[in-house]
Design a protein around this motif. Sequence first.
Motif, mmCIF file in Angstrom:
data_model
loop_
_atom_site.group_PDB
_atom_site.id
_atom_site.type_symbol
_atom_site.label_atom_id
_atom_site.label_comp_id
_atom_site.label_asym_id
_atom_site.label_seq_id
_atom_site.Cartn_x
_atom_site.Cartn_y
_atom_site.Cartn_z
ATOM 1 N N ARG A 81 0.793 -1.312 -0.260
ATOM 2 C CA ARG A 81 -0.072 0.341 0.007
ATOM 3 C C ARG A 81 0.169 1.507 0.033
ATOM 4 N N ILE A 82 2.212 1.088 1.348
ATOM 5 C CA ILE A 82 2.490 2.100 0.766
ATOM 6 C C ILE A 82 3.652 2.789 -0.053
ATOM 7 N N ARG A 83 4.101 1.382 -1.528
ATOM 8 C CA ARG A 83 4.311 1.754 -2.313
ATOM 9 C C ARG A 83 3.241 2.247 -3.186
ATOM 10 N N MET A 84 2.393 1.985 -3.146
ATOM 11 C CA MET A 84 1.505 2.123 -4.788
ATOM 12 C C MET A 84 0.987 3.652 -4.098
ATOM 13 N N GLU A 85 0.456 4.158 -2.493
ATOM 14 C CA GLU A 85 1.118 5.642 -2.751
ATOM 15 C C GLU A 85 1.276 6.448 -2.879
ATOM 16 N N LEU A 86 2.882 5.870 -3.184
ATOM 17 C CA LEU A 86 4.179 6.842 -2.938
ATOM 18 C C LEU A 86 3.749 7.316 -4.743
ATOM 19 N N LYS A 87 4.258 5.377 -5.383
ATOM 20 C CA LYS A 87 4.102 5.554 -7.186
ATOM 21 C C LYS A 87 3.294 7.119 -6.976
ATOM 22 N N GLN A 88 1.174 6.805 -6.710
ATOM 23 C CA GLN A 88 0.598 7.872 -7.529
ATOM 24 C C GLN A 88 1.089 9.745 -6.559
ATOM 25 N N ARG A 89 1.930 9.328 -6.284
ATOM 26 C CA ARG A 89 2.652 10.939 -5.912
ATOM 27 C C ARG A 89 3.855 10.919 -7.099
ATOM 28 N N ASP A 90 4.068 10.520 -7.888
ATOM 29 C CA ASP A 90 5.633 10.581 -8.982
ATOM 30 C C ASP A 90 6.378 10.516 -7.707
ATOM 31 N N ILE A 91 6.630 9.485 -7.456
ATOM 32 C CA ILE A 91 7.449 9.443 -6.556
ATOM 33 C C ILE A 91 8.687 8.271 -7.079
ATOM 34 N N SER A 92 10.254 8.750 -7.563
ATOM 35 C CA SER A 92 11.012 7.804 -7.969
ATOM 36 C C SER A 92 10.824 6.128 -7.446
ATOM 37 N N GLU A 93 11.206 4.845 -8.463
ATOM 38 C CA GLU A 93 11.704 3.677 -7.635
ATOM 39 C C GLU A 93 12.411 3.813 -6.786
ATOM 40 N N PHE A 94 13.437 4.525 -6.866
ATOM 41 C CA PHE A 94 14.741 4.326 -5.894
ATOM 42 C C PHE A 94 14.653 4.560 -4.981
ATOM 43 N N ILE A 95 13.908 6.418 -4.733
ATOM 44 C CA ILE A 95 13.141 6.630 -3.434
ATOM 45 C C ILE A 95 12.180 5.844 -2.989
ATOM 46 N N ILE A 96 11.713 5.448 -4.012
ATOM 47 C CA ILE A 96 10.569 4.000 -3.413
ATOM 48 C C ILE A 96 10.897 3.032 -1.914
ATOM 49 N N ARG A 97 12.250 2.800 -2.696
ATOM 50 C CA ARG A 97 12.726 1.440 -2.477
ATOM 51 C C ARG A 97 14.055 2.108 -0.479
ATOM 52 N N GLU A 98 14.603 3.513 -1.324
ATOM 53 C CA GLU A 98 14.703 3.790 0.688
ATOM 54 C C GLU A 98 13.347 4.198 1.137
ATOM 55 N N ALA A 99 12.758 4.369 0.865
ATOM 56 C CA ALA A 99 11.648 4.791 1.870
ATOM 57 C C ALA A 99 11.033 4.164 2.852
ATOM 58 N N LEU A 100 11.140 2.549 1.696
ATOM 59 C CA LEU A 100 10.308 1.239 2.940
ATOM 60 C C LEU A 100 11.195 0.864 3.484
ATOM 61 N N LYS A 101 12.194 0.832 3.871
ATOM 62 C CA LYS A 101 13.509 0.727 4.799
ATOM 63 C C LYS A 101 13.164 1.058 6.330
ATOM 64 N N GLU A 102 12.084 2.128 5.429
ATOM 65 C CA GLU A 102 11.833 2.655 7.220
ATOM 66 C C GLU A 102 10.618 1.825 8.098
ATOM 67 N N THR A 103 10.232 0.482 7.294
ATOM 68 C CA THR A 103 9.669 -0.081 8.155
ATOM 69 C C THR A 103 10.032 -1.584 7.870
ATOM 70 N N GLU A 104 11.272 -1.533 7.863
ATOM 71 C CA GLU A 104 11.546 -2.877 8.343
ATOM 72 C C GLU A 104 11.704 -3.062 9.858
ATOM 73 N N GLU A 105 11.419 -2.009 10.451
ATOM 74 C CA GLU A 105 11.295 -2.819 12.080
ATOM 75 C C GLU A 105 10.360 -3.518 12.776
ATOM 76 N N GLY A 106 10.623 -4.918 13.169
ATOM 77 C CA GLY A 106 9.149 -4.859 13.652
ATOM 78 C C GLY A 106 8.433 -5.309 12.749
ATOM 79 N N TYR A 107 8.585 -5.361 10.898
ATOM 80 C CA TYR A 107 7.373 -5.924 10.685
ATOM 81 C C TYR A 107 7.406 -6.924 10.548
ATOM 82 N N GLU A 108 7.221 -7.752 10.796
ATOM 83 C CA GLU A 108 6.757 -9.657 10.920
ATOM 84 C C GLU A 108 5.138 -9.150 12.121
ATOM 85 N N GLU A 109 5.999 -8.468 13.487
ATOM 86 C CA GLU A 109 4.997 -8.726 14.174
ATOM 87 C C GLU A 109 4.046 -7.470 14.975
#
Length: 157
Positions: A81-109
């Motif tokens: 969902r985060i990736r989709m929303e960022l794409k709708q805002r015309d954010i580049s794929e590289f920046i999206i990948r960097e931003a998704l690193k912010e979700t790594e902590e405790g993802y499964e939990e």
Amino acid sequence: MYFSRATYTLDEARSKIESYCAYQERCHKEVREKLLKMNMIPEAIDQIIGHLIQENYLNEERFAKAFARGKYHQKSWGRVRIRMELKQRDISEFIIREALKETEEGYEETLHALALKRLEQIREKNPLKRKKKLADYLLYRGWESHLVYEKLGELIG
């Protein structure tokens, strides 16, 4: 009926947009749309956006990271969902990948806690319908399907 359309000088528009960007992180697309609503001409829009980038009011990577962090921690959105929303805002794929690193902590939990909380709210007795309702909810929130189905097997069986 007469509608007066406000017009802004370049300095007035720049000042207004600086405040708009200082209030919360914005992406280029939001700023461009706001300037268009202010009836600014394309040359002025480009000039103002250039100024905002130069003065660090506008930074797509900072926006994307703040967006991902906020949606993940506050709304428990998954990466899809985060990736989709960022794409709708015309954010580049590289920046999206960097931003998704912010979700790594405790993802499964986070997924586990969200699934348990939602499962308690589902009043359905039929296990198949319970499973479907939980799956629909988690998929809508943007969690990866393989993780969702793994979690369903673990919680409902």
